[in-house]
Design a protein around this motif. Structure first.
Motif, mmCIF file in Angstrom:
data_model
loop_
_atom_site.group_PDB
_atom_site.id
_atom_site.type_symbol
_atom_site.label_atom_id
_atom_site.label_comp_id
_atom_site.label_asym_id
_atom_site.label_seq_id
_atom_site.Cartn_x
_atom_site.Cartn_y
_atom_site.Cartn_z
ATOM 1 N N GLU A 1 0.973 -1.178 -0.089
ATOM 2 C CA GLU A 1 0.044 0.032 -0.160
ATOM 3 C C GLU A 1 0.964 1.413 -0.003
ATOM 4 N N SER A 2 2.123 1.068 -0.183
ATOM 5 C CA SER A 2 2.994 2.333 -0.233
ATOM 6 C C SER A 2 3.753 2.272 -1.166
ATOM 7 N N VAL A 3 5.088 1.890 -0.902
ATOM 8 C CA VAL A 3 6.163 1.918 -2.156
ATOM 9 C C VAL A 3 6.020 1.190 -3.182
ATOM 10 N N PHE A 4 5.375 -0.005 -3.155
ATOM 11 C CA PHE A 4 4.961 -1.069 -4.145
ATOM 12 C C PHE A 4 3.574 -1.090 -4.194
ATOM 13 N N ALA A 5 2.786 0.025 -4.323
ATOM 14 C CA ALA A 5 1.338 0.140 -4.575
ATOM 15 C C ALA A 5 1.469 0.151 -6.107
ATOM 16 N N PHE A 6 1.294 -1.137 -6.695
ATOM 17 C CA PHE A 6 1.260 -1.250 -8.159
ATOM 18 C C PHE A 6 0.547 -0.386 -8.698
ATOM 19 N N GLU A 7 -0.495 -0.176 -8.399
ATOM 20 C CA GLU A 7 -1.721 0.606 -9.125
ATOM 21 C C GLU A 7 -1.380 2.063 -9.281
ATOM 22 N N ARG A 8 -0.575 2.357 -8.305
ATOM 23 C CA ARG A 8 -0.409 3.872 -8.121
ATOM 24 C C ARG A 8 1.147 4.021 -9.226
ATOM 25 N N HIS A 9 1.843 3.316 -9.038
ATOM 26 C CA HIS A 9 3.324 3.673 -9.144
ATOM 27 C C HIS A 9 3.827 2.927 -10.403
ATOM 28 N N ARG A 10 3.234 1.705 -10.915
ATOM 29 C CA ARG A 10 3.904 1.145 -12.068
ATOM 30 C C ARG A 10 3.484 1.737 -13.273
ATOM 31 N N GLU A 11 4.467 1.754 -14.350
ATOM 32 C CA GLU A 11 4.151 2.447 -15.442
ATOM 33 C C GLU A 11 4.197 1.316 -16.512
ATOM 34 N N PRO A 12 3.409 0.375 -17.028
ATOM 35 C CA PRO A 12 3.424 -0.528 -18.055
ATOM 36 C C PRO A 12 3.561 0.002 -19.396
ATOM 37 N N GLY A 13 3.379 1.294 -19.734
ATOM 38 C CA GLY A 13 3.411 1.771 -20.815
ATOM 39 C C GLY A 13 5.036 1.815 -21.267
ATOM 40 N N ALA A 14 5.900 1.759 -20.123
ATOM 41 C CA ALA A 14 7.397 1.903 -20.365
ATOM 42 C C ALA A 14 7.871 0.680 -20.404
ATOM 43 N N TYR A 15 7.132 -0.630 -20.501
ATOM 44 C CA TYR A 15 7.637 -1.799 -20.145
ATOM 45 C C TYR A 15 7.553 -2.798 -21.477
#
Ligand code: ING
Length: 321
Positions: free
Chosen positions: A280-294
């Protein structure tokens, strides 16, 4: 609090000629000891019913059949399921599977406290080589003896949480943990058989324990999950396989580890709610991941040239005049 007391059941060597029934009895004994230590779940290594047979070249397919299970449970493995039910302890077991259609897999199952199979995984990252390479001190013929897993990386609702599985070489690839993490895995079970000597790269041998620890610690931290890594260890048919079984927390810390290269229970009570503060913080995937760059991660198998990369991900060429 959602505590799961897990026992990483590191095994010492299993000899080529050891009867299946003797090995199963050894595993049941470890289940009884784990239960006495309060374990809800015992985790056995990869290929825990036989010696690590990919170290040898077998010309004839028929000579391989002795290492594979046609049914799970079968007559010789039924005592494991009976013990799970009688003791009320779940287990994870790695074994060689001969599927109904004749396909051979490096497989693991998850069995709950009632003795019911609640999850199955077939190893996806197969290391080693396909052809006999006599120059090696020993072979590593997993690409010959197994097909790549066809079930994907899945998580299963069990033991009050979300349990994922992977096998051995899978633990070295960050994609393994992330696909499980994207399904909410809270505990990832990984059995392994890892020779300390890697013939193509002997300069890596001294780093076996370092690499073993960092990949599972990183996988745990970066995906907010516990990781339970369990070795078949010791000098097995002349090949020295590393121990180093460990339990890593979502903090990225190793919270328990083996100190021998033989049968050894490494037990820890893991509060699955500990995953939450990271999820829910540093690895809150839904808030922080950027799949468009992967795009490159699934857009190519091997490394590509920058120009080929731009064809896979046009953003890489955005500043090109
Ligand atoms: N064993 C090894 C593993 O990935 C290996 C293969 C050995 C890779 C040494 C690198 C170095 O731990 C299995 N069974 O995958």
């Amino acid at each position: 609090m959602r505590p799961v007391t897990v026992a990483a059941a590191q095994l010492g060597p299993i000899a080529l000629e050891t009867p299946r029934a003797a090995t199963v009895a050894r595993l049941v004994g470890l289940m009884e000891r784990a239960k006495a230590q309060g374990a809800d779940l015992i985790v056995f290594p990869e290929l825990a019913l036989t010696t690590f047979f990919p170290r040898w070249y077998y010309e004839q397919e028929a000579d391989l059949d002795r290492f594979y299970e046609r049914a799970m449970p079968g007559p010789e493995t039924q005592p494991l399921f009976d013990a799970a039910r009688d003791l009320s302890i779940g287990f994870h077991l790695g074994y060689a599977e001969l599927a109904a259609d004749g396909t051979r897999f490096n497989t693991a199952i998850l069995v709950d406290k009632s003795g019911e199979t609640v999850g199955k995984y077939r190893k996806i990252h197969l290391p080693g080589h396909r052809e006999h390479e006599p120059w090696r001190a020993f072979q590593h013929l997993e690409k010959r003896y197994f097909a790549p897993g066809d079930l994907g990386f899945r998580v299963f609702d069990a033991f009050g949480g979300r349990i994922g599985m992977a096998i051995c070489n899978d633990r070295r690839w960050p994609e393994t943990y992330r696909v499980l993490g994207l399904q909410g895995a809270e505990m990832i079970l990984i059995g392994y058989n890892t020779p300390i000597h890697n013939p193509p790269a002997p300069e890596h041998d001294r780093l076996s324990w370092h690499h073993n620890a960092i990949v599972m610690q990183a996988g745990a931290y970066q995906n907010a999950a516990f990781v339970v890594g369990v070795a078949k260890a010791g000098v097995e048919e002349g090949v020295h396989q590393m121990g180093g079984s460990l339990i890593a927390a979502p903090t990225g810390e190793t919270i328990a580890q083996a100190v021998t290269e033989d049968d050894e229970l490494v037990v820890a009570t893991c509060d699955l709610d500990l995953c939450r503060s990271y999820r829910e913080s540093v690895f809150a995937f839904e808030r922080h991941r950027e799949p468009g760059a992967y795009a490159l991660i699934t857009g190519t198998k091997g490394a590509v040239t920058p120009d080929e990369a731009k064809r896979i991900d046009p953003a890489l060429g955005k500043l090109d005049t």
